[in-house]
Scaffold this motif. Structure first.
Motif, short mmCIF file in Angstrom:
data_model
loop_
_atom_site.label_atom_id
_atom_site.label_comp_id
_atom_site.label_asym_id
_atom_site.label_seq_id
_atom_site.Cartn_x
_atom_site.Cartn_y
_atom_site.Cartn_z
N THR A 102 -8.68 9.37 4.96
CA THR A 102 -7.23 9.41 5.10
C THR A 102 -6.63 8.16 4.47
O THR A 102 -7.04 7.04 4.76
CB THR A 102 -6.85 9.47 6.61
N LYS A 103 -5.70 8.38 3.56
CA LYS A 103 -5.09 7.24 2.86
C LYS A 103 -4.12 6.49 3.78
O LYS A 103 -3.46 7.09 4.60
CB LYS A 103 -4.35 7.74 1.62
N GLN A 104 -4.05 5.22 3.57
CA GLN A 104 -3.14 4.37 4.33
C GLN A 104 -1.83 4.23 3.55
O GLN A 104 -1.50 3.18 3.03
CB GLN A 104 -3.79 2.98 4.52
N ASN A 105 -1.07 5.31 3.45
CA ASN A 105 0.13 5.31 2.61
C ASN A 105 1.44 5.27 3.37
O ASN A 105 2.48 5.58 2.84
CB ASN A 105 0.10 6.56 1.69
N CYS A 106 1.40 4.88 4.63
CA CYS A 106 2.61 4.84 5.43
C CYS A 106 3.32 3.50 5.24
O CYS A 106 2.69 2.48 4.98
CB CYS A 106 2.26 5.06 6.90
N CYS A 107 4.62 3.50 5.45
CA CYS A 107 5.42 2.28 5.29
C CYS A 107 5.00 1.18 6.24
O CYS A 107 4.64 1.36 7.32
CB CYS A 107 6.89 2.58 5.54
#
Length: 107
Positions: A102-107
């Motif tokens: 799971t990518k860590q692409n959250c703000c």
């Protein structure tokens, strides 16, 4: 009542969903925690330890066995349970794989 749409999802998604569904009850988590800390299979300790009725404990054990997390053996008139280590490790790897990709692409 509508038809289930599980066939549109892959095997891994369905397996993880079933795992989360079964683990989504705090009594089942408590049962797994208790059994995992024992040195041997346990039989009748769960009713006293968890504080639920025998029939309720039996239903939770049945659900945990349905996904392979527990093994059970008949000992006299009792059913004794222990963690199925092979299945436990397999599910742990599946969860690790799911969370690690799971990518860590959250703000």
């Amino acid at each position: 009542m509508g038809i289930t749409k599980t066939q549109i999802f892959d095997q891994r998604q369905n397996e993880l969903a079933q795992l989360f569904k079964i683990l989504g009850h705090p009594a089942r988590i408590a049962i797994l925690q208790y059994i995992s800390k024992q040195d041997a299979c346990i039989c009748n300790d769960l009713v006293e330890e968890i504080g639920l009725a025998q029939a309720t404990i039996s239903q939770h054990l049945k659900e945990l066995k349905s996904i392979g997390l527990l093994k059970g053996e008949i000992e006299g008139k009792s059913m004794c349970y222990c963690i199925n280590i092979d299945r436990w490790n397999e599910l742990q790897q599946n969860l690790n794989s799911f969370f690690n990709t799971t990518k860590q692409n959250c703000c």
